[in-house]
Design a protein around this motif. Sequence first.
Motif, short mmCIF file in Angstrom:
data_model
loop_
_atom_site.label_atom_id
_atom_site.label_comp_id
_atom_site.label_asym_id
_atom_site.label_seq_id
_atom_site.Cartn_x
_atom_site.Cartn_y
_atom_site.Cartn_z
N ARG A 1 -16.76 32.95 -19.99
CA ARG A 1 -17.25 31.74 -19.83
C ARG A 1 -18.71 31.57 -18.87
NH1 ARG A 1 -14.55 26.56 -20.82
NH2 ARG A 1 -15.12 24.89 -19.57
N VAL A 2 -19.61 32.41 -19.38
CA VAL A 2 -20.69 32.67 -18.70
C VAL A 2 -21.47 31.46 -18.25
CG1 VAL A 2 -22.98 33.73 -18.71
CG2 VAL A 2 -20.94 34.94 -19.87
N LEU A 3 -21.47 30.59 -18.94
CA LEU A 3 -22.14 29.13 -18.49
C LEU A 3 -21.37 28.32 -17.68
CD1 LEU A 3 -24.42 28.69 -21.76
CD2 LEU A 3 -24.84 30.20 -19.55
N ALA A 4 -20.21 28.52 -17.34
CA ALA A 4 -19.53 27.49 -16.39
C ALA A 4 -20.17 27.68 -15.07
CB ALA A 4 -18.13 28.19 -16.12
N ALA A 5 -20.06 26.28 -14.51
CA ALA A 5 -20.65 26.07 -13.28
C ALA A 5 -20.42 27.06 -12.29
CB ALA A 5 -20.35 24.50 -12.85
N ASP A 6 -19.00 27.43 -12.12
CA ASP A 6 -18.71 28.34 -11.02
C ASP A 6 -18.95 29.82 -11.48
OD1 ASP A 6 -16.72 28.88 -13.17
OD2 ASP A 6 -15.06 28.07 -11.56
N GLY A 7 -19.55 30.08 -12.44
CA GLY A 7 -19.66 31.47 -12.99
C GLY A 7 -18.77 32.26 -13.74
N GLY A 8 -17.40 31.76 -14.16
CA GLY A 8 -16.76 31.90 -15.14
C GLY A 8 -15.61 32.63 -14.61
N TYR A 9 -14.77 33.25 -15.49
CA TYR A 9 -13.47 34.09 -15.18
C TYR A 9 -13.46 35.54 -14.99
CZ TYR A 9 -11.14 29.58 -17.02
OH TYR A 9 -10.62 28.72 -17.21
N GLN A 10 -12.53 35.79 -14.12
CA GLN A 10 -12.64 37.33 -13.70
C GLN A 10 -11.22 37.97 -13.87
OE1 GLN A 10 -15.96 38.45 -13.14
NE2 GLN A 10 -14.75 40.44 -13.12
N PRO A 11 -11.19 38.77 -14.58
CA PRO A 11 -9.71 39.58 -14.39
C PRO A 11 -9.62 40.25 -13.10
CG PRO A 11 -11.32 40.84 -15.88
CD PRO A 11 -12.03 39.58 -15.40
N PRO A 12 -8.37 40.53 -12.84
CA PRO A 12 -7.27 40.25 -13.58
C PRO A 12 -6.44 38.95 -13.08
CG PRO A 12 -6.52 41.80 -11.63
CD PRO A 12 -8.13 41.26 -11.57
N ASP A 13 -6.93 38.30 -12.25
CA ASP A 13 -6.48 37.11 -11.77
C ASP A 13 -6.44 35.81 -12.47
OD1 ASP A 13 -5.57 38.09 -9.15
OD2 ASP A 13 -7.43 37.83 -8.51
N ALA A 14 -7.37 35.98 -13.60
CA ALA A 14 -7.51 34.56 -14.49
C ALA A 14 -6.53 34.84 -15.58
CB ALA A 14 -8.90 34.70 -15.13
N PRO A 15 -5.88 33.73 -16.44
CA PRO A 15 -5.25 33.66 -17.30
C PRO A 15 -5.67 34.34 -18.66
CG PRO A 15 -5.96 31.47 -17.02
CD PRO A 15 -6.53 32.39 -16.10
N LEU A 16 -5.43 35.82 -18.66
CA LEU A 16 -6.18 36.54 -19.63
C LEU A 16 -5.12 37.81 -19.92
CD1 LEU A 16 -9.66 37.08 -17.87
CD2 LEU A 16 -9.29 36.02 -20.04
N SER A 17 -5.05 38.01 -21.22
CA SER A 17 -4.30 39.03 -21.84
C SER A 17 -5.46 40.11 -21.88
CB SER A 17 -3.71 38.63 -23.28
OG SER A 17 -2.82 37.73 -22.92
N ARG A 18 -4.81 41.41 -22.25
CA ARG A 18 -5.87 42.39 -22.59
C ARG A 18 -5.33 43.17 -23.69
NH1 ARG A 18 -5.76 46.13 -17.48
NH2 ARG A 18 -7.68 46.93 -18.58
N GLY A 19 -6.38 43.58 -24.65
CA GLY A 19 -5.98 44.12 -25.88
C GLY A 19 -6.91 45.33 -26.15
N LEU A 20 -6.46 46.49 -26.91
CA LEU A 20 -7.23 47.70 -26.92
C LEU A 20 -6.63 48.21 -28.40
CD1 LEU A 20 -9.19 49.90 -25.97
CD2 LEU A 20 -7.29 51.11 -25.32
N GLU A 21 -7.58 48.66 -29.26
CA GLU A 21 -7.40 49.13 -30.47
C GLU A 21 -8.05 50.44 -30.73
OE1 GLU A 21 -7.39 45.86 -33.30
OE2 GLU A 21 -9.65 45.95 -33.52
N VAL A 22 -7.69 50.90 -31.70
CA VAL A 22 -8.22 52.31 -32.25
C VAL A 22 -8.33 52.03 -33.68
CG1 VAL A 22 -7.87 53.97 -30.57
CG2 VAL A 22 -6.23 53.66 -32.57
N HIS A 23 -9.39 52.68 -34.30
CA HIS A 23 -9.80 52.40 -35.96
C HIS A 23 -9.77 53.70 -36.75
CE1 HIS A 23 -11.82 48.28 -35.06
NE2 HIS A 23 -10.65 48.28 -34.58
#
Length: 383
Positions: A159-181
């Motif tokens: 959320r780069v254009l948010a007034a407060d500069g956006g979200y930052q892990p790990p405290d924000a409500p975010l999951s994380r995902g990683l995959e291989v192909h």
Amino acid sequence: MPVRATKRGADRTPLSGDYDVLICGASFAGLAVARELAGTLRPDGTPARVLMVDRYEIGERQTSACGIPTRWLEALDLMGAHRQTFPELVVNTPHGTSRWPLPWTFSTFDYRELCALLAEQGDCEFETAKVNGRSGDTVHTDRGDLTAPLIVDCLGWRRVLAADGGYQPPDAPLSRGLEVHPHGSGEDLAIWIDRSIVPAGYGWSFPARDELRIGVGSFDPRFHVKDSTVELAEDLGSEAVRYQGNWIPHKLRDSVEDGVFFAGDSAGHCLPLTAEGIRTALYFGIACGRELRDVVEGRRTREQALGSYFAFNAAHEWKYEWMLRTQRLVPRVHPPLLHRVVRGFQRPAVVGWAFRHYWNIASPDIVGPAPASATRAPVATAA
Ligand SMILES: Cc1cc2nc3c(=O)[nH]c(=O)nc-3n(C[C@H](O)[C@H](O)[C@H](O)COP(=O)(O)OP(=O)(O)OC[C@H]3O[C@@H](n4cnc5c(N)ncnc54)[C@H](O)[C@@H]3O)c2cc1C
């Protein structure tokens, strides 16, 4: 390291200008917004000036396992990017395997091809530029400042254009995902709900004709998914190669803030529990694009469009809340009981009921015919 097609050196010329609409981010959400704006004319009959920017060329950098309900590909005329279709979901727990007969099919697609096809349905200008932030109606990029009364943030989870500069892990409500192909093929769209793989989350294997997309998602952003991803790939007899991963929002956010529109992951539109965020990015991108079109064509004011898009987003909040509650509940259920529930979903009436509700959160009925034919050359996509 993969070679990026992003313009560099002498090609990276300064960029500036005033536009009617500035779409920041050219993945699912941004391309859906652009599609809805194709052929938009100002009240004086001149073509609207719409610019889309992304730090990479369109389609250059895959952002997901690229699984979506098939009906969405058909509705948007994107079957050219289709790879494989699945009528069932195979769910593995430590206590056994269940096959859920889905009431609708799921498909995998090729990211680059889909972006190219979707971009062809839009007619905006496109530039590669990294967005650094915003002051009022001015967006600051690494190539210069761009101004527009209508700005859309489709830049993903931060959320780069948010007034407060956006979200930052790990405290924000975010999951994380990683995959291989890895190269390979398979018949089943499969997931693993198994705490030995990930304490809260799931693993997956999505075949896409000649490649597999094997990954792990954790609802807890502090859990590092790399080892689990490698182990799952090895257990499935595949090589852990060609990584791609990202943070995934799992809580709905406001879709407007400080005069800016947000669509896709920037608005938390990815669904909790399933981490399905492509069709929702398309769905809200279409809704947002229609609002912007009305403003540019003089049918409503910017403030009216902001209010209407805010209300549209808020009307979906209770559905996201239910998904989030379920996301929090599943890791707490005793595994044998969870397995019994999973097994219960093999009954067509049960899975049909649940998946029809799930479908209705973001149905492809929102898709209209491709808006008026392009007035400018289609935007360039990654070679
Ligand atoms: C490993 C993994 C697998 C997934 N698998 C699936 C799946 O199979 N199905 C599904 O429905 N969902 C899946 N998701 C979720 C899905 O990828 C996202 O919800 C979806 O991509 C959101 O689309 P978007 O357009 O909002 O944002 P994104 O796809 O994240 O696109 C954001 C765009 O903004 C650009 N950008 C970002 N920052 C800047 C900047 N500062 N300046 C300029 N450009 C910038 C990026 O280059 C990108 O093009 C998965 C997620 C992960 C992490």
